[in-house]
Motif scaffolding. Structure first.
Motif, PDB file in Angstrom:
ATOM      1  N   THR A   1      -1.002  18.104  10.627  1.00 34.09           N
ATOM      2  CA  THR A   1      -2.448  18.182  10.481  1.00 34.09           C
ATOM      3  C   THR A   1      -2.823  19.379   9.609  1.00 34.09           C
ATOM      4  N   ILE A   2      -3.632  19.126   8.588  1.00 34.01           N
ATOM      5  CA  ILE A   2      -4.207  20.206   7.789  1.00 34.01           C
ATOM      6  C   ILE A   2      -5.686  19.905   7.612  1.00 34.01           C
ATOM      7  N   GLY A   3      -6.417  20.881   7.098  1.00 39.90           N
ATOM      8  CA  GLY A   3      -7.865  20.737   7.015  1.00 39.90           C
ATOM      9  C   GLY A   3      -8.336  19.763   5.957  1.00 39.90           C
ATOM     10  N   ASN A   4      -7.483  19.487   4.960  1.00 40.57           N
ATOM     11  CA  ASN A   4      -7.930  18.648   3.848  1.00 40.57           C
ATOM     12  C   ASN A   4      -6.955  17.506   3.588  1.00 40.57           C
ATOM     13  N   LEU A   5      -6.877  16.596   4.543  1.00 46.18           N
ATOM     14  CA  LEU A   5      -5.932  15.484   4.420  1.00 46.18           C
ATOM     15  C   LEU A   5      -6.237  14.590   3.232  1.00 46.18           C
ATOM     16  N   ASP A   6      -7.520  14.441   2.896  1.00 48.13           N
ATOM     17  CA  ASP A   6      -7.850  13.577   1.765  1.00 48.13           C
ATOM     18  C   ASP A   6      -7.346  14.170   0.449  1.00 48.13           C
ATOM     19  N   ASP A   7      -7.483  15.492   0.316  1.00 45.03           N
ATOM     20  CA  ASP A   7      -6.902  16.144  -0.866  1.00 45.03           C
ATOM     21  C   ASP A   7      -5.398  15.913  -0.910  1.00 45.03           C
ATOM     22  N   ALA A   8      -4.781  16.002   0.268  1.00 46.23           N
ATOM     23  CA  ALA A   8      -3.330  15.837   0.332  1.00 46.23           C
ATOM     24  C   ALA A   8      -2.941  14.448  -0.147  1.00 46.23           C
ATOM     25  N   ARG A   9      -3.717  13.437   0.283  1.00 45.33           N
ATOM     26  CA  ARG A   9      -3.411  12.071  -0.152  1.00 45.33           C
ATOM     27  C   ARG A   9      -3.627  11.923  -1.650  1.00 45.33           C
TER      28      ARG A   9
ATOM     29  N   PRO B   1      -6.984   2.977  -3.258  1.00 43.77           N
ATOM     30  CA  PRO B   1      -7.284   4.263  -2.630  1.00 43.77           C
ATOM     31  C   PRO B   1      -6.144   4.835  -1.788  1.00 43.77           C
ATOM     32  N   GLY B   2      -5.336   3.974  -1.185  1.00 40.77           N
ATOM     33  CA  GLY B   2      -4.270   4.498  -0.336  1.00 40.77           C
ATOM     34  C   GLY B   2      -4.777   4.818   1.058  1.00 40.77           C
ATOM     35  N   ARG B   3      -3.879   4.751   2.011  1.00 39.01           N
ATOM     36  CA  ARG B   3      -4.275   4.915   3.405  1.00 39.01           C
ATOM     37  C   ARG B   3      -4.059   6.343   3.874  1.00 39.01           C
ATOM     38  N   VAL B   4      -4.836   6.744   4.871  1.00 38.29           N
ATOM     39  CA  VAL B   4      -4.468   7.898   5.673  1.00 38.29           C
ATOM     40  C   VAL B   4      -4.277   7.367   7.083  1.00 38.29           C
ATOM     41  N   VAL B   5      -3.045   7.352   7.564  1.00 38.45           N
ATOM     42  CA  VAL B   5      -2.750   6.811   8.887  1.00 38.45           C
ATOM     43  C   VAL B   5      -2.565   7.966   9.850  1.00 38.45           C
ATOM     44  N   ARG B   6      -3.296   7.904  10.923  1.00 38.48           N
ATOM     45  CA  ARG B   6      -3.222   8.974  11.891  1.00 38.48           C
ATOM     46  C   ARG B   6      -2.238   8.596  12.984  1.00 38.48           C
TER      47      ARG B   6
ATOM     48  N   ALA C   1      -3.577  10.575  -9.899  1.00 39.44           N
ATOM     49  CA  ALA C   1      -4.899  10.247 -10.427  1.00 39.44           C
ATOM     50  C   ALA C   1      -4.828   9.081 -11.405  1.00 39.44           C
ATOM     51  N   THR C   2      -3.883   8.169 -11.206  1.00 39.37           N
ATOM     52  CA  THR C   2      -3.785   7.018 -12.093  1.00 39.37           C
ATOM     53  C   THR C   2      -5.088   6.221 -12.041  1.00 39.37           C
ATOM     54  N   PRO C   3      -5.666   5.940 -13.230  1.00 36.98           N
ATOM     55  CA  PRO C   3      -6.927   5.181 -13.205  1.00 36.98           C
ATOM     56  C   PRO C   3      -6.722   3.827 -12.528  1.00 36.98           C
TER      57      PRO C   3
ATOM     58  N   ASP D   1       0.809  -1.225   0.000  1.00 36.32           N
ATOM     59  CA  ASP D   1       0.000   0.000   0.000  1.00 36.32           C
ATOM     60  C   ASP D   1       0.839   1.269   0.000  1.00 36.32           C
ATOM     61  N   SER D   2       0.196   2.332  -0.458  1.00 37.70           N
ATOM     62  CA  SER D   2       0.750   3.676  -0.333  1.00 37.70           C
ATOM     63  C   SER D   2      -0.155   4.474   0.588  1.00 37.70           C
ATOM     64  N   GLY D   3       0.279   5.644   0.983  1.00 41.67           N
ATOM     65  CA  GLY D   3      -0.598   6.440   1.831  1.00 41.67           C
ATOM     66  C   GLY D   3       0.048   7.667   2.412  1.00 41.67           C
TER      67      GLY D   3
END
Length: 837
Positions: A207-215, A227-232, A221-223, A47-49
């Motif tokens: 921490t930023i307000g838009n972590l999903d955008d950051a990921r 999805p990749g992880r966001v690990v807190r 945007a490779t088809p 995985d990536s993330g």
DNA sequence: GACCTGCTGCGGTATG
């Protein structure tokens, strides 16, 4: 402790793939955090993330141990010692200083686990030896910057260099994202991913307000990509925001931003701790505060220092070392100390003046208590009465974790042109293949075919306007293969020398007649000096001798009274999040509720505001009409940050002047704006006619001030990034004035003869978005139009308006230029509309 | 009460 026979259960992972990492942690008396194990598992699963965690909480090893474990799993019986494996891991960091630091931190597990790896930073240590070694072979793990990575991609053997790449780790991704440097990183990642589809990408972020955008921006945007992880990680450390309260509020200034009245309290606060960082918002302020502290405590000479971006690198390194070793008691700094090396001894952080944003304050607070689990504390020092409200608002923001977002930059064509030349150099490309690859980045996912064709035309023929000039035909098409290449040696050299997106400000060096360089100041500051004049810079009293070779030569003097240089930096507006908290605090005050020591302290001032005028509620737009000898003032308070108010002031002036001929003088700050006119403005009629309407924004908003001139200035960066102007060789470079002149020339030529030039439209777009925050402006108008307008007619200037009055005397903007602005706005808006944005 | 705001970051040639 009593002996017990109960056998400890074996840790389930003692023999698993994570075992080496667990052992390594155990050897140092640590235990892996659950989030670290989570990252290692995810990495081994392919995985990536994105990992978000505060600094100093182990996210470095979370990211690093994944590839280490993978390698160890490949060689369960031990890897062959020689030769060291070729490049497997790329570690990208935005700071050279961080590269050296990271290299040191990552080395320990390698040696202790017996890995036959080589690890080097390409940046940081720029010794010729390492450079030349890296020309032939790269280390197993390379720590580098986005710019250095782009340089690697420009080598004709780029593809083979990365043939064994397994992992890319991007440190401080929140810093890069939202800038062209971030986009440059995205483009490089897309390139690497096209060669190594199995490559894993991990980002590290605060921490930023838009972590999903950051990921999304990081992973591309490779088809069909997973999805990749966001690990807190360990995020909300305990963070305490407090303030030094002025002892006598009635004697505390209503305006101003220096804050030296608080000197005694600040000295006391510094004394409380072992080591302190005093953050200020501007470079000149660090110089002023450094002098003030030294004057108050002469015995601190040699124990305090200052640090900002215009000081010579050697001096800054010395300061950072002093901080790290605990030799310095206090450093006065700008955000130049926000990032970077970990200063564990720092136990006291002070913030002079407005914190401007929640993320910014968190970052600064995090410079103290730099250990897992420790409390970070930041003490705000107000410089005027109203900043007390900002402190209370900032604490609300920190507690609610209302952290600002970093908005990704969308398809900057100047950078794409640079990248295309880089790739043409780095082995060449076929247009369709490269287009597909570029579109896998978040930044260029929406790139139009026309835009792509335009960029190709620009790098191969110089576009419509420069067709006649061979030096702009940088890329050629190979007749046989159809590949796009760079053949010219000079083009290649110039391009490699101008890779990157950072454009420096106009500056000239300051140096002792015989001796060290101190740093840089602006040309305009030196222009005011006569030989023999004194000024204070880098904390030293200096006497100006002469200017020669872009250097101001100085000698030491003893008199500390002198001018202090000022730099024209960007103007940080109050963030949207902090502004909203501020309005909420005012709303409470309007109901008579004063929570916390800051609001208690400012209560007498807000009482004056309420008596003379009104404390606005969150859904109210307060407009104060005041008549003085100077004329008729309108004070308008949207509380949306200075940049938005600049646009609004121009818009309001334009809309009012359509009703009746009238001319205004403006001033603005983070809370509101002042429109001053010789006759009373027809305010009620203007409100009825739609003064606040967001409806005609695209027609009415010049989106503002001197838009064409602003775009022309913005074009300097674009021309540099796109490769239109060459900065010259190091040390013999062109002056910034020359650069400005030649990029201005390009701007004028394109505007006149090449109306379809997409770089010109980009300049206009960047002005609207960056300098006028046009999208925030639109949202503001909608908010204002939906709320209530409250007009008051105070006899005297109330506290909220007072700073605007003072500010205007400093730098007045007259409405003369407004007329011009308004004339030009249609042009801008047409272009803006043309780009389809 | 009449008062000084304006951040950060990188990279590079050539050598008779």
């Amino acid at each position: 402790m009593a002996a017990t026979t109960t056998p400890r259960p074996r840790s389930p992972s003692a023999k698993g793939p994570l075992a080496p990492a667990e052992r390594w942690f155990k050897a140092r008396g640590w235990k892996p955090f659950p989030f670290q194990r989570e990252v290692w598992d995810a990495y081994l699963a392919g995985d990536s993330g994105l990992i978000h965690a505060a600094t100093g909480t182990g996210k470095t090893y979370a990211a690093w141990m994944g590839p280490v474990l993978e390698w160890m799993a490949e060689f369960p019986k031990g890897a062959p010692a020689k030769p060291p494996p070729p490049l497997r891991i790329l570690w990208i960091t935005p700071l050279r200083a961080l590269a050296a630091d990271t290299e040191a931190a990552l080395l320990a597990p390698l040696t202790e686990l017996g890995l036959p790896w080589t690890l080097q930073s390409r940046t940081g240590d720029t010794s010729a030896k390492i450079r030349s070694r890296q020309r032939t072979r790269l280390p197993t793990a390379l720590v580098t910057t986005p710019e250095s990575l782009a340089l690697l991609l420009s080598r004709d053997d780029a593809r083979t260099l990365f043939a064994d790449l397994r992992a890319v780790i991007v440190d401080e991704w929140h810093e890069l994202m939202g800038t062209k440097r971030g986009v440059q990183t995205e483009l490089a990642l897309a390139r690497l991913r096209s060669w190594r589809p199995q490559m894993r990408t991990w980002g590290l972020s605060a921490t930023i307000g838009n972590l999903d955008d950051a990921r999304e921006a990081l992973l591309g945007a490779t088809p069909g990509r997973p999805p990749g992880r966001v690990v807190r990680g360990l995020v909300p450390k305990n963070i305490v925001v407090d303030a030094l309260i002025p002892p006598r509020i009635e004697r505390f200034p209503w305006a101003g931003h220096l804050g030296t009245q608080m000197l005694p309290q600040v000295v006391d606060a510094i004394e409380e701790g072992e080591t302190a960082i005093v953050f200020t918002n501007t470079r000149s302020q660090t110089e002023i505060w450094y002098q003030a502290l030294l004057e108050a405590r002469p015995d601190w000479a040699g124990l305090i220092a200052l640090h900002h971006g215009s000081l010579d690198r050697a001096k800054r390194d010395w300061v950072e070392d002093g901080l790290r070793s605990g030799k310095l008691r206090c450093v006065v700094a700008t955000s130049s100390l926000d990032l970077g090396v970990d200063f564990s001894p720092v136990d006291r952080v002070l913030q002079i003046g407005s914190p401007k944003g929640v993320a910014r304050l968190l970052q600064r607070a995090g410079r103290s208590g730099h250990r897992p689990g420790a409390v970070s504390r930041v003490t705000c020092v107000p410089t005027n009465v109203l900043e007390l409200i900002e402190v209370a608002a900032a604490r609300d923001g920190v507690e609610a974790i209302a952290v600002e977002s970093r908005l990704p930059v969308e398809r900057p064509l100047d950078l794409l042109a640079q990248h295309v030349v880089t790739v043409a150099l780095g082995g060449g490309f076929l247009p369709d293949e490269l287009l597909a690859e570029v579109r896998t980045t978040g930044a260029y996912a929406g790139l139009l075919d026309d835009e792509w064709r335009w960029v190709l035309d620009f790098v191969t023929r110089g576009g419509d306007a420069l067709r006649a000039y061979p030096e702009f035909q940088r890329v050629v098409v190979d007749d046989e293969t159809g590949r796009y290449l760079v053949r010219d040696k000079g083009v290649a050299r110039r391009h490699r020398m101008s890779i990157g997106t950072i454009v420096s400000d106009a500056s000239i060096a300051v140096q002792y007649l015989r001796g060290a360089r101190l740093g840089t100041v602006e040309e305009s500051f030196v222009a005011r000096l006569n030989p023999g004049d004194r000024f204070v810079f880098a904390g030293k009293p200096l006497e100006f001798v002469r200017v020669r070779d872009m250097t101001a030569w100085v000698r030491r003097t003893t008199n500390t009274k002198g001018l202090i240089p000022r730099w024209m930096g960007a103007r940080m507006p109050l963030s949207g999040e902090l502004a909203a908290s501020l309005r909420a605090r005012l709303e409470e005050a309007s109901r008579g509720e004063f929570r916390g020591p800051e609001m208690q302290a400012i209560r007498p001032i807000l009482d004056v505001q309420a008596r003379w005028s009104r404390i606005p509620r969150a859904d109210e737009l307060l407009i104060e009409r005041v008549k003085t000898r100077e004329g008729h003032h309108l004070f308008i308070f949207p509380f949306e940050g200075r940049l938005v108010h600049e646009g609004l002031a121009a818009l309001f002036a334009y809309r009012i002047s359509r009703l009746t001929p009238i001319s205004f003088t403006f001033s603005m700050n983070d809370y509101g704006m002042e429109l001053l006119s010789p006759e009373a403005a027809p305010l009620d009629a203007a409100l009825k006619a739609g003064l606040l309407s967001a409806h005609n924004l695209l027609q009415d908003v010049p989106a503002s001030l001197n838009a064409t001139e602003m775009a022309r200035r913005q074009f300097r960066e674009i021309a540099r990034v796109a490769g239109l102007v060459f900065q010259g060789f190091p040390h013999a470079g062109k002056s910034v004035k020359q650069l400005q002149a030649s990029s201005g020339l390009f701007f004028d030529v394109f505007t006149r003869y090449d109306p379809g030039n997409l770089l010109v439209s980009q300049a206009h777009r960047e002005v609207l978005e960056r300098q006028l925050e046009s999208s925030r402006l639109g949202r503001t108008l909608e908010r204002l139009a939906a709320g209530n307008v409250v007009i008051t007619n105070p006899k005297r200037t109330p506290p909220l308006a007072f700073p605007l009055l003072v500010d205007r005397t400093r730098n007045a903007v007259t409405s003369e230029s407004v007329t011009d602005r308004v004339q030009r706005m249609k042009l801008v808006l047409e272009k803006y509309a043309d780009t389809g944005k």
